[in-house]
Design an enzyme around this catalytic site. Sequence first.
Site, PDB file in Angstrom:
ATOM      1  N   HIS A   3       0.879  -1.182   0.000  1.00  0.00           N
ATOM      2  CA  HIS A   3       0.000   0.000   0.000  1.00  0.00           C
ATOM      3  C   HIS A   3       0.909   1.222   0.000  1.00  0.00           C
ATOM      4  O   HIS A   3       1.559   1.531   0.998  1.00  0.00           O
ATOM      5  CB  HIS A   3      -0.912   0.002   1.227  1.00  0.00           C
ATOM      6  CG  HIS A   3      -2.018  -1.011   1.134  1.00  0.00           C
ATOM      7  ND1 HIS A   3      -2.546  -1.644   2.219  1.00  0.00           N
ATOM      8  CD2 HIS A   3      -2.704  -1.479   0.052  1.00  0.00           C
ATOM      9  CE1 HIS A   3      -3.512  -2.474   1.820  1.00  0.00           C
ATOM     10  NE2 HIS A   3      -3.606  -2.393   0.513  1.00  0.00           N
ATOM     11  N   GLU A  39       1.794   4.000   2.713  1.00  0.00           N
ATOM     12  CA  GLU A  39       2.316   3.614   4.029  1.00  0.00           C
ATOM     13  C   GLU A  39       3.838   3.773   4.031  1.00  0.00           C
ATOM     14  O   GLU A  39       4.592   2.808   4.105  1.00  0.00           O
ATOM     15  CB  GLU A  39       1.846   2.184   4.334  1.00  0.00           C
ATOM     16  CG  GLU A  39       0.318   2.132   4.420  1.00  0.00           C
ATOM     17  CD  GLU A  39      -0.296   0.731   4.428  1.00  0.00           C
ATOM     18  OE1 GLU A  39       0.457  -0.247   4.490  1.00  0.00           O
ATOM     19  OE2 GLU A  39      -1.532   0.629   4.367  1.00  0.00           O
ATOM     20  N   ARG A  59      -3.246   4.628  -2.313  1.00  0.00           N
ATOM     21  CA  ARG A  59      -3.028   3.315  -1.696  1.00  0.00           C
ATOM     22  C   ARG A  59      -2.847   2.198  -2.724  1.00  0.00           C
ATOM     23  O   ARG A  59      -2.090   1.249  -2.517  1.00  0.00           O
ATOM     24  CB  ARG A  59      -4.257   3.022  -0.834  1.00  0.00           C
ATOM     25  CG  ARG A  59      -4.501   1.586  -0.428  1.00  0.00           C
ATOM     26  CD  ARG A  59      -5.878   1.512   0.247  1.00  0.00           C
ATOM     27  NE  ARG A  59      -6.347   0.166   0.485  1.00  0.00           N
ATOM     28  CZ  ARG A  59      -6.349  -0.440   1.680  1.00  0.00           C
ATOM     29  NH1 ARG A  59      -5.876   0.171   2.735  1.00  0.00           N
ATOM     30  NH2 ARG A  59      -6.834  -1.653   1.818  1.00  0.00           N
ATOM     31  N   HIS A  87       2.842  -3.682   6.611  1.00  0.00           N
ATOM     32  CA  HIS A  87       1.917  -2.566   6.383  1.00  0.00           C
ATOM     33  C   HIS A  87       2.017  -1.580   7.554  1.00  0.00           C
ATOM     34  O   HIS A  87       2.719  -1.816   8.513  1.00  0.00           O
ATOM     35  CB  HIS A  87       0.481  -3.090   6.332  1.00  0.00           C
ATOM     36  CG  HIS A  87       0.166  -3.916   5.126  1.00  0.00           C
ATOM     37  ND1 HIS A  87      -0.707  -3.502   4.154  1.00  0.00           N
ATOM     38  CD2 HIS A  87       0.607  -5.137   4.726  1.00  0.00           C
ATOM     39  CE1 HIS A  87      -0.801  -4.427   3.207  1.00  0.00           C
ATOM     40  NE2 HIS A  87      -0.009  -5.435   3.532  1.00  0.00           N
ATOM     41  N   GLU A 128       1.309  -4.483  11.032  1.00  0.00           N
ATOM     42  CA  GLU A 128       0.825  -3.108  10.918  1.00  0.00           C
ATOM     43  C   GLU A 128       1.720  -2.299  11.850  1.00  0.00           C
ATOM     44  O   GLU A 128       1.601  -2.405  13.062  1.00  0.00           O
ATOM     45  CB  GLU A 128      -0.639  -2.979  11.363  1.00  0.00           C
ATOM     46  CG  GLU A 128      -1.646  -3.711  10.498  1.00  0.00           C
ATOM     47  CD  GLU A 128      -1.996  -2.961   9.226  1.00  0.00           C
ATOM     48  OE1 GLU A 128      -1.554  -1.809   9.063  1.00  0.00           O
ATOM     49  OE2 GLU A 128      -2.699  -3.543   8.392  1.00  0.00           O
TER      50      GLU A 128
END
Lengths: 93, 310
Positions: free
Chosen positions: B70, B73, B128, B197, B271
């Site tokens: 993405h 990020e 994204r 991510h 994440e």
Amino acid sequence: ERLFVGDQVLRITARDEEQIALLRVLGERAELQVDFWRDPTSPDHPADLRVPFPSLQAVKIFLESHSISYSIMIEDVQELLDEEKKNMTKSRR
Amino acid sequence: TERSISTFDFASYHTIEEIYDWMDVLVDDHPNLISKIEIGQSYENRSLYVLKFSTGGSNRPAIWLDTGIHSREWITQATGVWTANKIAEEYGQDPSVTAILDSMDIFFEIIANPDGFVFTHSSNRLWRKTRSVNAGSDCIGVDPNRNWNAGFGGSGSSNDPCSDLYRGPYAHSEREVKAVVDFIQGHGNVKSVISIHSYSQMLLFPYGYKRGPAAHHQELNELAKKAVRDLAAMYGTKYSYGSIANTIYLADGTTVDWAYDNGVKYSFTFELRDTGRYGFLLPSTQIIPTATETWLALLDIMVHVLENPY
């Protein structure tokens, strides 16, 4: 270049599944052009929502009318982007 | 222009050109350890590069790492750069890294979505998706973490090309995804896939497309628990962990579900920071702290993979 002047990111804390469903409805309203940075998933996890400046009033009224609590996580997205760009330029120099 | 690792600023965000140039320098500096492989091209014909860390051998068991699928990020690509450098620096110094690379290879795709990444630098910082054109729609791009052939097409993804969660017309429609699929399947001996991510501080594992536990749920859960505990030891950053479906929501077509369903037991997705003050606009001052704490968790997973062959 797309600018984000006046856009805010709201941190939204849903109380229950019903409020989460309402947030999903909000996300599906194409005219508002909101962008979930963190999706509404469960009451344990707050959602983060970027709201374009022209939609701020409508979104905040929606949240308040449904008693969904929120706080402003980022006041002005563009301000942060400008800061980021400045830092990159400085670092490159 | 002098090309040197010592002048590269790991504490700053960089363009794709700077990162690709830096990769060449890293390879030049570690010719016996690192090589650069082009595994395909993006929709806009940018090279999809993977750094291969290998001390020799043939088709050794391998660990796959990717960052930046993405594109917005940015902390992930920056963490990728720092981490790749760390692996290079620590080989021969740190016993764990040395042991891993003495018997396994590491493949690292630092910019997994180059078109999107370039677009975040030039036109829309908050982009994204990929940049592929969708037939019959004015809207561009596919969410490359909904495009994998693992429960493709269901919950947590969209069939609307204008959505940020658009899954694409069919599984592996995106070149960026297909290249990784072909590479991992062609390799045939990948034992771990770790897809990185941001943000929200989680360490997740299969499944995302169904609520039922993965066959190795208990082992993955224990490993995740240890990894987030060690990560927190550095700066106190608190991570949650668990299966994607039970920790966040049902999400179909994700990287790690595809990897797991294709026989890669140790499939995880991170994440990274932050706690929600900056979202995708994490200040560059946080790159090194983020990468440093993430390293501890990554190392836990990689060591576990080494010590638990299957």
